[in-house]
Design an enzyme around this catalytic site. Structure first.
Site, short mmCIF file in Angstrom:
data_model
loop_
_atom_site.label_atom_id
_atom_site.label_comp_id
_atom_site.label_asym_id
_atom_site.label_seq_id
_atom_site.Cartn_x
_atom_site.Cartn_y
_atom_site.Cartn_z
CB CYS A 65 4.60 2.28 -5.15
SG CYS A 65 6.16 1.54 -4.60
CD GLN B 87 -3.01 -0.66 -0.11
OE1 GLN B 87 -3.19 0.50 -0.47
NE2 GLN B 87 -3.60 -1.68 -0.72
CB SER B 88 4.19 1.95 -1.43
OG SER B 88 4.97 3.08 -1.75
CG ASN B 89 0.67 6.73 0.85
OD1 ASN B 89 -0.45 6.35 0.53
ND2 ASN B 89 1.02 6.88 2.12
#
Length: 326
Positions: free
Chosen positions: A77, A73-75
């Site tokens: 990325c 859930q990387s912001n």
């Protein structure tokens, strides 16, 4: 000081408001919020400020593909995938997680919507070998005649840190307009680039502010050495020769919990409380965890006083995959 080139991706300047999170805040303390979640929608949060510099450098190298890494859930990325798509470029994301049990919601859903190529690796591979794996991915693209540019986790390196060097200068301009001097700036601390940019600017511009980071990643990690490494790299890029005093780096580790993306029930309850009280959504990975800690520190620690500015670094898409926790 020589500042590197950047491209315009973020909606800036972002506004600053007074932010009342408690009825019993100390008399000698006022809390303000800088809405860096307003930097955009798909490109929202603190990541976009750093990407303005990282992607500019990639474009100068004639990159066709932007490669980066992060959690499921990387912001960062998601923002990289969005930025690449907006520029007609490709993106390849190296995500820490398992495709079989991936959360097809929130940031991951948007990654796919933006057309990003995704590779999944284990937590152990991510911790020990992500840099080499990204180099291997880059080599594969270049075998096929495509130039690739690697952006590290969170765009947290020397070039990326200039995003928050610029943000610091923006804050100084807003102080003049608002007639307020901030004694302290608080921000979440994950991969180091946001904090490094603020700290470096405070030293170079002699701002005399307390720069406080709340570690949301790993309470046992040697965060300070990573920040120093980023700042030294940024000074080299900027050809800045004056010594930087690192003695005032202040990272609060008490609220990292069990690690990145893991929050206890008290954090989820606090996010619910803030949503009802302020109408603002904070996420359980970054800002919710940090505000839970900041509220405690303001009440119990005399170091936290005066005009305190909290930077809301975004992350709203990360709320949805954890909605059952609310």
């Amino acid at each position: 000081m020589k500042t590197p080139n950047k491209i315009k991706l973020a909606n800036t300047p972002t506004p600053i408001f007074e932010f009342n999170i408690s009825d019993d805040i100390k008399d000698n303390t006022a809390l303000y919020i800088k809405r860096d979640d307003y930097t955009g929608v798909e490109l929202s949060g603190n990541k976009v400020r750093k990407l303005e510099f990282s992607i500019a450098e990639g474009l100068e190298s004639e990159a066709d593909v932007f490669i980066t890494c992060g959690g499921i859930q990387s912001n960062h990325c998601r923002a990289t995938a969005s930025a690449a798509a907006s520029l007609g470029k490709a993106s390849h994301l190296l995500l820490r997680g398992d495709s079989v049990c991936d959360q097809g919601d929130g940031n991951l859903f948007l990654d796919k919507l933006f057309g990003a190529q995704i590779s999944y690796i284990t937590a152990e591979e991510y911790k020990n070998d992500r840099a080499n794996i990204m180099k291997e991915i880059k080599a594969e693209y270049e075998k096929n005649g495509l130039k690739a540019y690697i952006i590290p986790e969170g765009a947290s390196n020397g070039i990326g840190s200039f995003g928050y060097f610029d943000a610091y200068k923006e804050i100084l301009e807003q102080e003049s307009v608002l007639g307020i001097e901030f004694n302290m700036i608080c921000v979440t601390e994950g991969s180091g680039g946001t904090y490094a940019g603020l700290y470096m600017a405070n030293e170079v511009l002699q701002g005399n502010k307390k720069i406080v980071g709340f570690n949301i990643y790993d309470g046992e990690a040697d965060v300070k050495s990573g920040i120093i490494e980023i700042i030294n790299e940024a000074c080299e890029i900027a050809d800045y020769k004056e010594p930087i005093n690192f003695d005032s780096i202040n990272i609060i580790n008490d609220y990292a919990g069990e690690g990145y993306g893991i929050s206890g029930p008290e954090v989820f309850e606090y996010i619910k409380y803030l949503a009802k009280r302020t109408g603002i959504v904070f996420d359980p990975v970054y800002t919710g965890k940090m505000l839970f800690g900041l509220n405690k520190e303001i009440k119990n620690n005399d170091y936290f006083k005066g005009n305190i500015l909290f930077i809301h670094t975004g992350g709203i898409f990360g709320v949805f995959p954890q909605k059952e926790m609310f």
